[in-house]
Design an enzyme around this catalytic site. Structure first.
Site, PDB file in Angstrom:
ATOM      1  N   LYS A  44       0.838  -1.208   0.000  1.00  0.00           N
ATOM      2  CA  LYS A  44       0.000   0.000   0.000  1.00  0.00           C
ATOM      3  C   LYS A  44       0.867   1.251   0.000  1.00  0.00           C
ATOM      4  CE  LYS A  44      -0.133  -0.496   4.980  1.00  0.00           C
ATOM      5  NZ  LYS A  44      -0.772  -1.224   6.075  1.00  0.00           N
ATOM      6  N   TYR A 266      14.972  30.335   8.085  1.00  0.00           N
ATOM      7  CA  TYR A 266      13.682  30.884   8.528  1.00  0.00           C
ATOM      8  C   TYR A 266      13.620  31.064  10.041  1.00  0.00           C
ATOM      9  CZ  TYR A 266      11.326  30.208   4.025  1.00  0.00           C
ATOM     10  OH  TYR A 266      10.930  30.281   2.731  1.00  0.00           O
TER      11      TYR A 266
HETATM   12  C1  LIG Z   1       0.042  -2.021   6.657  1.00  0.00           C
HETATM   13  C2  LIG Z   1      -0.469  -3.331   7.108  1.00  0.00           C
HETATM   14  C3  LIG Z   1       0.405  -4.420   7.253  1.00  0.00           C
HETATM   15  C4  LIG Z   1       1.900  -4.281   7.118  1.00  0.00           C
HETATM   16  O1  LIG Z   1       2.408  -3.748   8.322  1.00  0.00           O
HETATM   17  P1  LIG Z   1       3.983  -3.563   8.584  1.00  0.00           P
HETATM   18  O2  LIG Z   1       4.077  -3.183   9.999  1.00  0.00           O
HETATM   19  O3  LIG Z   1       4.436  -2.494   7.646  1.00  0.00           O
HETATM   20  O4  LIG Z   1       4.625  -4.867   8.286  1.00  0.00           O
HETATM   21  C5  LIG Z   1      -0.145  -5.652   7.572  1.00  0.00           C
HETATM   22  N1  LIG Z   1      -1.478  -5.780   7.775  1.00  0.00           N
HETATM   23  C6  LIG Z   1      -2.337  -4.756   7.678  1.00  0.00           C
HETATM   24  C7  LIG Z   1      -3.782  -4.981   7.922  1.00  0.00           C
HETATM   25  C8  LIG Z   1      -1.866  -3.502   7.357  1.00  0.00           C
HETATM   26  O5  LIG Z   1      -2.711  -2.460   7.277  1.00  0.00           O
END
Ligand SMILES: *Cc1c(COP(=O)(O)O)cnc(C)c1O
Length: 383
Positions: A44, A266
């Site tokens: 994702k 800044y």
């Molecule tokens: C993002 C996600 C993962 C992966 O998690 P990591 O900590 O990056 O390994 C696994 N399961 C679900 C449901 C997620 O949303």
């Protein structure tokens, strides 16, 4: 990768180097930690900012056949380049997205009774395949014990749904001794047992990256690593068992000598206490470098974060701005402090975890915020 071999292109400010072989190696390392378990990959958010296309091709070549995305759009993109993969959409379906998901052969995750009703009523001629999400303590998505009771009292609500697997998600897996881990595992088993008459014996999946390192009792039939594949440390304790995947390099735009009572950047919060040499770098928070890594309030004497020139540390001074970072190069030989000189922002000397820690966040956020302006270069891989 040695910084001296890296040249930043003339038309870009900063370079993100993604080592695809390192991602494949991390996939193999996870496989070796959970030998009898399938390894699906969370890709994702554009594979945590590293580029979903190249990353999924690499993982598929390494033997990964299941990919988790958050949105339908991410799933459709992935389907374009991979006809075979099982693609699980974690956010689940809406009425108006059912056709789109079916056409792209995306498997929805059912996170609520409402989503179950949507899929069972609109599943088409044959049963619609889905994953089922049980909430064991996160209280974000998934059926809780009450929802499971409601389903068991009215099993017909599951008609037309073919549950492929049941998942849940751990809240505290990066803290191995946290009581939530065992509590969630026990709740997962209890709720799965209650669902079994409705779903049959289906696959189970509980562990994300840190969950994998809690031991075999957390592995079930499939683990779902994301961060660890991309080199992020999966546990708050002990050395990182993963190999580093990304480097970020930028270049010097200008070098200038300053002296008291001048200030840098800044807010004029960085006050120079004597003769110093300042180099201005061609990257900033628009590239995803955290603004909080620099000085922000003026109460600190200096930022704890450094950039590296030929392996030598140069502390950040003043605020990180959108396109520029200023560093103190007084102690670095002048020959390495010329415009065009390559500077390491993240690499052999700084990893995503340490950059995140200095910025008050986690490596997950640093990775997923890597900016679209970064020039991306892939190394290795089967692409
Ligand atoms: C993002 C996600 C993962 C992966 O998690 P990591 O900590 O990056 O390994 C696994 N399961 C679900 C449901 C997620 O949303």
């Amino acid at each position: 990768m040695a910084a001296r071999d890296i040249v930043i292109p003339a038309d870009a400010g900063a370079l993100l180097i993604v080592d695809l072989d390192a991602i494949a190696e991390n996939f193999r390392r996870i496989k070796s930690v959970c030998t009898d378990t399938c390894v699906g990959a969370a890709v994702k958010a554009n594979a945590y900012g590293l580029g979903a296309g190249a990353v999924t091709r690499t993982l598929a070549a390494a033997g990964c056949d299941t990919f988790f995305v958050a949105t339908i759009c991410e799933g459709i993109q992935l389907r374009k380049t991979n006809g075979q993969a099982k693609i699980i959409v974690l956010n689940g379906p809406e009425v108006r997205s059912l056709d789109t998901m079916r056409n792209a052969r995306l498997t929805p995750t059912l996170n609520s009774l409402a989503q179950i009703d949507i899929l069972s009523k609109n599943g088409g001629n044959e049963p619609a395949r889905a994953w089922l999400h049980l909430d064991t303590g996160m209280n974000r998505l998934g059926l809780n014990a009450h929802d499971v009771d409601a389903l068991c009292a009215d099993p017909a609500r599951m008609d037309g749904i073919d549950v492929m697997a049941i998942l849940s998600h751990l809240a505290c897996a990066d803290t191995p001794n946290h009581p939530m881990n065992e509590l969630q595992r026990a709740t997962f088993d209890t709720l799965r047992a209650r669902m079994a008459p409705l779903t049959g014996a289906v696959s189970a999946s509980l562990a994300n990256s840190p969950g994998i390192f809690l031991g075999p009792s957390f592995h079930y039939d499939m683990v779902r690593p994301g961060a660890a594949l991309y080199g992020v440390r999966p546990s708050a304790q002990g050395p990182n068992p993963m190999v580093q995947v990304i480097d970020i390099y930028t270049k010097i735009l200008q070098v200038r000598d300053v002296d008291t009572p001048m200030t840098v950047g800044y807010g004029a919060i960085h006050r120079v206490g004597g003769p110093r040499r300042i180099a201005t770098l061609a990257a900033g928070y628009a590239d995803g470098y955290p603004r909080a890594a620099g000085e922000t309030t003026g109460y600190m004497e200096s930022s704890s974060m450094c950039a590296y020139i030929n392996g030598k540390a140069a502390p950040l001074v003043g605020r990180v701005s959108m396109d520029l970072i200023t560093i103190d190069v007084t102690d670095i030989p002048t020959e390495y402090c010329q415009p065009g000189q390559t500077v390491e922002l993240l690499g052999p000397n700084v990893n995503a975890d340490s950059l995140a820690e200095a910025s008050g966040t986690i490596a997950y956020e640093v990775l997923s915020r890597l900016g679209p302006r970064l020039r991306v270069e892939y190394r290795g891989g089967a692409v």
